[in-house]
Structures are given as structure tokens and as C-alpha cells.
Design a protein around this motif. Structure first.
Motif: not given
Length: 637
Positions: A585-586, A600-602, A613-614, A623-627
Motif C-alpha cells: 500500500e503506502n 499518504p500521498s503515494l 521520495l522528497e 519519531l516521524n517524517f513526512d515525504a
């Protein structure tokens, strides 16, 4: 005629439309009509006008001296109009009587309600206590308001530093500090950790995670009290020398190996395990420390050892030392099949501590295939590798040629380097197969001798600890008792005690169905699970730190990048692009480091597809990251 009456815990006025003796029909100032009981009527009046009565009565109530009213009240129950006459010194007007009643009703600390219009003055001691309580609540409300105001302006109240651990890791919602913090979090839309970080309360994001773990599992700190290692009887000295194979940072060297050519042409392979049991008696101070920790705790760049350093140094298999050991010797024929085995408690000389970083470039699949044996211990390692392959085949396990990567973390000066090494290398195979051999052999020994032990079993894919011997299906062995890491795992220390009791012909430290053994199993399982989770979290933390390092490199190329480093979270607006592989999934995993996250945008993408990924915001506290995807997905890999 108008009435002043009590309804729903308050007072109202109304004009009488109909008087039915026990009930009345009234109309209030807004024209609403209702039916009330006659018993609810406190007084009747004609003047002043209905619309002015409550205003005037409340003004009278506000002007009444409450303390004087209490002092003027009788000791027994009284009716409100009686006290009103005493207070005013004359028959009270309807407005004065209503004002007195309103004042009585609004002062429950001074006057106890006993019925419709009837009250009793509070005893002096009870009143004093109630007033003190009210004052305390008032001061607490003021203090809580100050806390909240300071926090919302990102200023740490001076009372907070000594309570930070409670606020962050085990908040008590009955305390003013937690109530104020929750209110400030709601106002700023920040988590408690982020808000306190904005206030400068956290020394670092790393300290936040480490202290959280220590707060729960090491509330008294990680330092050891002073302990003395007990003397143990002199042991026979082995005629052979041994060498170990470990990571460069390993100090608790549990295992070593030896190879000896026998007179009849056979080979004798030795597996030598450190023997701290010789100096740690059950119930001793050192044993209590080990039982409390249950295992060494690992994290990138650091560790918390199970045993004090002087105990480790007394028993670690350090080079150029003669060390006590529990040894397993196996004799093998030309086909490297085991024809005989024996176990001994002895001393032996450790000739060398080989390290992965220097050994792996010399001892690997390529050098083995090329027949290069021009480095120390090359013949011994080649024989051990061939023996390991024979052991693996005997367990019914074929070599897995699919590449699997292990990651190494090196932290120095607050910077992390993440390396990669292929799992299943010759070094890995030698060490793992010889440890499986030792653990399965000694597990079988305990079972056959009817001596209790702690086993690691697997059935239908589920791995568990047990005091009952059972097969480990994943490893393909009938018995498997962890015994090869007694400096680092308490279960191994316990099993070593049991094994030595068999070899010495002595009663075991733990009998069958010993409740102490069940408690050890339970406590170890809980601690080992918690420690493993902590290690995973800290590896994720340092993966995110690695991303920040890479972002900083990109930032150096653009002087216009903005940075917000509050709370250990950086937001660099310049693009950092990294490859990842879709798991499902994502959910993706970065190619270069062991970092997994959801994007989420994948768009819908097949598993094993490579994507670019950007990297966006990185949150070191959560302990998270956005991409987001930076380019169209490639074909599945």
C-alpha cells in the motif's frame, strides 16, 4: 399579588394568576406561565414592581456583611425571615427578606440548608476549615492560570524542572502542573513534549527518548553499586588456545573458538563460553543486579550492561588472558561430521579477539572462493566455515542465497554513520552455527539429565520461552537453550549454572517446577521485549538524524533555506530526494537506511516498486517524517 419562590436551586419571581391552595399558576416577567407548589413560595409582595424586585433583592444581598450575618445567626436551625429581622433590626421588607435569603443560599460554607427557607449556621471549626479550603483552591486556580499563561508564551515555570519526568512520561492529571500543561497544549495545538521543548525544558531530543526509557526501566539510574567478584576454585588449563569473533565495539566477549588436529587425523573443534557463573552465586549481590536488569540494553552509540564492569572484565574472553570458560568440544571426521562431543569447565588462553571490521575484508565469500588463506587464523576459519555448512545441512536448512542486509550504526560526536553488510556472510555463518550447536547440545544435556532449564522453542511459527524442552522448528533442532551469552543475558547465566551442576555432579541451583525459574522466565521475557523495542526506537531516531544530516548537506548548497530546530525537529524547505521501495500500500522503506514510514500521498503502487521520495518535515520527538513522491514510480525490483 406577586410571589418570590424557589425553583431548580434558584429564586424567581412571578405574578399569581390562580391560587389553588396547594399550587399556584404564575406568570414571570417574560410572560411565561407555569405551575408551582405552594410550599416553594418564600414570600408574597405587592411592591416593588415585579420587574424591579430581583434587582433590588440582589443589591441588598450584595450589601449584607456575611461574617456579621453568620455571627448574628442562632445556634439552632432558623427561618430566613427570622434572621433577616435580627440582622436589619426591624421587620424586614419583602426586598430585605429576599436579599437575606439570597445571601444565605449563596453561602453554603457559612450556612447549611435544612429545608425550604430554613438554615443552620456552620460550626466555627467547620467554617474555618471550609474557608481555608476555599482559599487554597483560589490560590491553586491562580497558580494554574499562571502556569498555563507562561507555557502558552513558551516560558517554563520555575516549578516545572524538578517535575519534568512526571510531566513527560507519567503525567498525574490530578496535579496543577499537568492540568496547566494540558490547557497550554490545547491552546498552542502542540503535544506536551513539543511544548516543553519550545520552553527549553528538554536538553535534547535524544535525551527525551533515553530518559523516557530510563524512567520506566531504570528509575534508580544505571550506575552499579560497588561489588566484589567472588574467588572460584582453580580450574584445569586447556592445552589449546582460542580466538573470538566480535563486532569492534563489543566488550562483553562471551564466546571463542579453537581448532585442534588430533593424532588420528580427526579435528577437534572447541566452542568456549565465558563462565561468569563461577563468580556469581545465586542470591548474591551481583546475581541480584543481573536479575534486576535481565539483559544488556543496546542502542546505537551506547549500551547499558547487565553486569558491572569489574565483573565483565573478570570473565570476558579478552585477548592475551587466561580465562575461565565452559567449553564444548566436538570431534569431527574427514566429512566434518560429529563423531564425539564432551563438555568441560576449564581455563584457556585467548590468543586473539578478531573484529568484524578488519576480518570481513579478508574472510568472505570471494576470498574463500579464490582460496586466499594469507591472513591470521585463515586455515582455522576455513575449517570452521566448512563445518558450519555441514551443521546447517544437518539441520535441514539450505543456505539462503537471497541478499539480506544488516545495518550498522556508528555514532560519534553526535553524528551518525549507517553502514550496510550482507547477512549470512561467512563470519555470520560460523558464529551462528556454532552457537546453535552449543545451545542445542547443552539444552539436550539438561533435558536428558532431568535438570531444569529455560528453553527457546518454536511451534507453528510462534517463538516462546519455556521451562519444558521442545523443538525449535525454525532452527531445526530438538532442543535449544540459550547458554552462549551469559555476560549479556540472565537466562544464559541461569542455564550455565544448571549445565555446570550436571558436569560437576552437584544438585542444580533450580529444581524442576521451581517457582523462581518461572519468575525468571517471565521477567526476562518482559525485559527483553521492552529492551528490543527501545533499541528499534533508537535506531529509528538515528535514521531520522541521518536524514537531517543529509538535509543539512543539501542546505549548504542553498543559502536561502529556512530552519526550525525547536524540540529537535528541523524543517528544511530545500528538497532532499532519496530512493525507497514500496512494501505494501503506502508503506515504504528507504533504500539506504532501515527506515520505514507511510506516505499518504503515494498513489496505488505495486509492492517492491522503487520510488523516489522528497523528504519533508522530520520530527525527532514523535519519531516521524513526512515525504511525498518526487518522481513517477519505477518498475518493481
Amino acid at each position: 399579588m406577586n410571589i418570590f419562590y424557589e425553583e431548580d436551586g434558584g429564586f424567581k419571581v412571578g405574578n399569581i394568576l390562580a391560587d389553588n391552595t396547594t399550587s399556584l399558576q404564575v406568570e414571570n416577567t417574560h410572560g411565561k406561565r407555569s405551575k408551582i407548589k405552594a410550599a416553594s413560595v418564600m414570600l408574597r409582595f405587592e411592591q416593588p414592581a415585579l420587574s424591579e424586585f430581583m434587582t433590588q433583592a440582589e443589591q441588598v444581598a450584595a450589601g449584607i456583611d456575611l461574617d456579621f450575618l453568620w455571627e448574628a445567626s442562632p445556634a439552632d436551625e432558623f427561618n430566613f425571615d427570622t434572621l433577616a429581622q435580627e440582622y436589619f433590626g426591624h421587620a424586614p421588607t419583602p426586598v430585605e427578606a429576599a436579599g437575606a435569603l439570597i445571601r444565605l443560599h449563596s453561602s453554603p460554607m457559612h450556612f447549611y440548608k435544612k429545608g425550604k427557607g430554613r438554615y443552620k449556621a456552620a460550626p466555627p471549626e467547620a467554617l474555618k476549615a471550609a474557608l481555608a479550603s476555599a482559599e487554597k483552591k483560589r490560590l491553586q486556580a491562580e497558580l494554574q492560570a499562571r502556569y498555563t499563561d507562561e507555557l502558552t508564551h513558551f516560558s517554563l515555570p520555575p516549578e516545572f524542572p524538578e517535575k519534568l519526568a512526571m510531566l513527560l512520561y507519567k503525567p498525574d492529571r490530578n496535579t496543577l502542573e499537568v492540568k496547566a500543561l494540558e490547557a497550554a497544549c490545547a491552546a498552542t495545538h502542540l503535544s506536551a513534549a513539543h511544548l516543553l521543548a519550545h520552553c527549553g525544558a528538554l536538553p535534547s531530543s535524544h535525551a527525551y527518548h533515553l530518559n523516557k526509557f530510563l524512567f520506566e526501566h531504570f528509575p534508580r539510574g544505571t550506575d552499579f553499586p560497588g561489588v566484589t567478584v567472588a574467588e572460584h576454585p582453580e580450574l584445569p588449563l586447556a592445552s589449546i588456545t582460542a580466538f573470538s569473533i566480535d563486532d569492534a565495539s563489543t566488550t562483553e566477549i562471551d564466546d571463542a573458538f579453537s581448532v585442534e588436529k588430533l593424532a588420528d587425523g580427526k579435528w577437534r573443534i572447541g566452542i568456549h563460553i565465558a563462565a561468569p557463573t563461577l563468580g556469581i552465586a545465586p542470591g548474591s549481590d551481583i546475581d541480584a543486579l543481573a536479575a534486576q536488569r535481565m539483559s544488556t540494553v543496546y542502542m546505537p552509540g551506547d549500551k547499558i550492561t547487565m553486569l558491572p564492569d569489574n565483573v565483565v572484565q573478570a570473565f570476558t574472553l579478552c585477548a592475551d588472558k587466561v580465562c575461565p570458560a565452559l567449553s564444548l568440544y566436538v570431534d569431527v571426521n574427514d566429512a566434518l561430521e560429529i563423531v564425539n562431543s564432551t563438555s568441560r569447565i576449564e581455563r584457556l588462553h585467548i590468543a586473539a579477539n578478531l573484529r568484524h571490521d578488519t576480518l570481513e575484508p579478508l574472510f568472505n565469500e570471494a576470498t574463500l572462493a579464490a582460496g586466499k588463506l594469507d591472513y591470521p587464523y585463515a586455515p582455522e576459519l576455513k575449517l570452521l566455515f566448512d563445518f558450519a555448512n555441514t551443521l546447517e545441512a544437518a539441520r535441514g536448512k539450505s543456505a539462503d542465497n537471497s541478499p539480506q542486509i544488516d545495518y550498522t550504526f556508528h555514532v560519534e560526536n553526535d553524528r551518525v554513520t549507517i553502514g550496510q553488510r550482507l547477512r549470512g556472510s561467512p563470519i555470520d555463518k560460523v558464529v551462528s552455527e556454532l552457537m546453535i550447536l552449543a545451545n542445542s547440545t547443552w539444552g539436550k544435556l539438561l533435558d536428558e539429565q532431568g535438570v531444569a532449564g529455560i528453553y527457546r522453542t518454536q511451534n507453528n511459527g510462534k517463538v516462546k520461552m519455556s521451562t519444558v524442552a521442545a523443538p525449535h522448528q525454525g532452527l531445526g533442532v530438538a532442543h535449544y537453550a540459550w547458554s552462549s551469552s551469559p555476560l549479556r543475558r540472565y537466562v544464559d547465566l541461569v542455564n550455565q549454572r544448571q549445565i555446570m551442576s550436571v558436569l560437576r555432579g552437584e544438585p542444580p541451583a533450580y529444581a524442576k517446577n521451581d517457582t523462581a525459574l518461572f519468575a525468571i522466565l517471565r521477567d526476562f521475557d518482559a525485559a527483553y521485549t521492552a529492551y528490543s523495542e527501545f533499541q528499534r526506537n533508537m535506531e529509528r531516531y538515528w535514521c531520522l538524524r541521518w536524514l537531517l544530516q543529509e538535509k543539512a548537506k543539501v542546505e549548504a548548497l542553498s543559502p536561502t533555506i529556512s530552519r526550525d530546530a525547536v524540540g529537535g525537529a528541523n524543517e528544511l524547505q530545500h528538497e532532499l530526494r532519496l530512493p525507497a521501495v514500496v512494501l505494501r500500500e503506502n508503506l515504504v522503506k528507504l533504500v539506504d537506511i532501515p527506515l520505514v514510514g507511510r506516505i499518504p500521498s503515494l498513489p496505488d503502487t505495486a509492492p517492491n516498486t522503487r520510488v523516489m521520495l522528497e523528504i519533508g518535515t522530520i520530527d525527532l520527538l514523535e519519531l516521524n517524517f513526512d515525504a511525498r513522491p518526487a518522481a513517477p514510480a519505477e518498475a518493481p525490483v
